[in-house]
Design an enzyme around this catalytic site. Structure first.
Site, PDB file in Angstrom:
ATOM      1  N   PRO A 188       0.787  -1.237   0.000  1.00 40.36           N
ATOM      2  CG  PRO A 188      -0.386  -1.276   2.022  1.00 40.36           C
ATOM      3  CD  PRO A 188       0.589  -2.038   1.212  1.00 40.36           C
ATOM      4  CG  PHE A 189       2.182   2.998   2.617  1.00 41.59           C
ATOM      5  CD1 PHE A 189       1.578   4.249   2.625  1.00 41.59           C
ATOM      6  CD2 PHE A 189       1.648   2.008   3.418  1.00 41.59           C
ATOM      7  CE1 PHE A 189       0.469   4.500   3.417  1.00 41.59           C
ATOM      8  CE2 PHE A 189       0.546   2.251   4.227  1.00 41.59           C
ATOM      9  CZ  PHE A 189      -0.047   3.499   4.218  1.00 41.59           C
ATOM     10  CB  SER A 190       4.756   0.557  -3.823  1.00 40.65           C
ATOM     11  OG  SER A 190       3.926   1.172  -4.779  1.00 40.65           O
ATOM     12  CD  GLU A 206       5.660   0.132  10.029  1.00 41.01           C
ATOM     13  OE1 GLU A 206       5.560   0.524  11.201  1.00 41.01           O
ATOM     14  OE2 GLU A 206       6.565  -0.641   9.648  1.00 41.01           O
ATOM     15  CE  LYS A 222       8.978  -3.590  15.678  1.00 43.65           C
ATOM     16  NZ  LYS A 222       9.924  -3.788  14.605  1.00 43.65           N
TER      17      LYS A 222
END
Length: 402
Positions: A188-190, A206, A222
């Site tokens: 989701p955060f490429s 993340e 985590k």
């Protein structure tokens, strides 16, 4: 202007290839993951009209002043673990939402025509180099044992130990590597970020911190486990992860740290855990993710909320300052951008930033290539299991470069 291509997926692919030829570009792709806290599915920022650079961001007010000069602009960039900063105002900005693209440019039709004329070609990654370990297996074990001794003595109760893999005098087709990594490990955060000779190729899952109006959201990860080879094995692994006391304790410790960090920016009584130990599945791994939020107290500037929580707690340990001091003592070399954050300010001082993990960095001038992996050490941690988790986290990039 708003443009609705006849084939949105093809236009996205062409637009990214078009953007990659510029000397400054930032592509942020959510890979269509459902996210109640995000605002775009794909953003492509190209060229620069203005930029902010800092070798050591001692005072976030300088960055805030830069943002205040451009209150309506989307401003992408990054902060390294050691607080180097780079942000820029793009010449051209494309934001994709629900089959449409908003284009901000002096002549948007010229941009559309240039993109539509792009000929899609599959390019080879062409990596040439030798990957080395900055830290040998034995050195990792020694550092692990020493840090666990600090835990038993009460100096800290959790710490993130990271190691670097690197190659010197290497060459790489960085955009082809980004496309391939995003295929191997869509997250989701490429991100693909190019600035002069520096390339950042990230498959981060993340979120570090997001601000929407008066709300701050942090989502530390985590707890990691591999995907199974069959649906039955996959479900078994998920169940083990959900009930793994060591992974659960790691996550809860960092949740407490993040709650404490957010308190510095929050209205009294508004810090809350919206989701504890949520299990999320990605193409390579399963992860335990918690979501913590707060309402920002009046008078706190956006960059101050970042300063109050930086660097991301999931990449340091607890207590944060003690853990960071030990990190500088026991890790070999600097983290650089790793464990920092990439993202954007979204006008009116809202923002969304990731945690820089699962990320490849390459300098095309020097040929230096680098990626880090790490894992948390607690009193319950097992050295060999943590080392194997590091290798799991490196698997997508190792597969890419092999």
């Amino acid at each position: 202007m708003i443009y609705e291509p006849s084939n949105i997926d093809l236009f996205k692919e062409k637009a990214q290839l078009w953007a990659s030829s510029f000397s400054t570009v930032c592509i942020l792709d959510s890979n269509n993951y459902s996210d109640p806290f995000g605002s775009i599915s794909l953003m492509i920022a190209v060229g620069k009209t203005s930029e902010f650079k800092s070798d050591k961001l001692q005072d976030f007010k300088d960055l805030q002043n830069f943002l205040n000069k451009h209150p309506e602009e989307i401003i992408p960039g990054y902060l390294t673990y050691d607080l180097e900063a780079y942000f820029f105002i793009p010449n051209y900005l494309l934001t994709f939402k629900k089959g449409k693209v908003e284009i901000k440019a002096t002549d948007p039709y010229a941009i559309i025509n240039a993109i539509e004329l792009i000929d899609i070609k599959v390019e080879a990654i062409n990596f040439h180099g030798t990957i080395k370990n900055r830290m040998s297996r034995q050195e990792y074990g020694t550092a692990f044992q020493k840090l666990q001794e600090h835990i038993f003595k009460g100096d800290i109760y959790e710490i993130n130990l990271c190691q670097e893999f690197y190659s010197e005098n290497s060459s790489l087709n960085c955009f082809a590597a980004y496309k391939e990594l995003n295929s191997i490990s869509p997250t989701p955060f490429s991100c693909f970020l190019k600035h002069e000779n520096n390339f950042i190729i990230s498959a981060s899952p993340e979120r570090f911190l997001s601000k929407k109006g008066e709300k701050l959201i942090s989502q530390p990860i985590k707890g990691t486990a591999p995907r199974g080879k069959t649906p039955e094995e996959d479900n078994e692994i998920k169940n083990r992860l959900k009930n793994d006391l060591k992974e659960i304790s790691e996550n809860i410790m960092i949740v407490d740290l993040v709650r404490n960090d957010l308190t510095r920016s929050a209205k009294a009584g508004t810090v809350k855990v919206e989701e504890l130990l949520g299990l999320y599945s990605f193409k390579q791994v399963h992860q335990l993710i918690s979501t913590i939020s707060c309402t920002i107290k009046p008078g706190i500037e956006s960059t101050t909320t970042i300063q109050n929580t930086f660097p991301p707690g999931s990449m340091t340990g607890a207590p944060k300052i003690s853990a960071m001091n030990l990190i500088s003592q026991y890790e070999k070399g600097n983290r650089g951008l790793y464990a920092g954050s990439i993202g954007y300010f979204n006008g009116n001082n809202d923002f969304d930033f990731n945690v820089v993990i699962r990320t490849l960095i390459h300098n095309s001038e020097t040929g230096y290539l680098s990626f880090h992996v790490g894992g948390a050490i607690t009193a319950y941690a097992n050295e060999n299991a943590e080392y194997q988790e590091c290798l799991l986290k490196a698997s997508a990039i190792n597969k890419l470069l092999s």
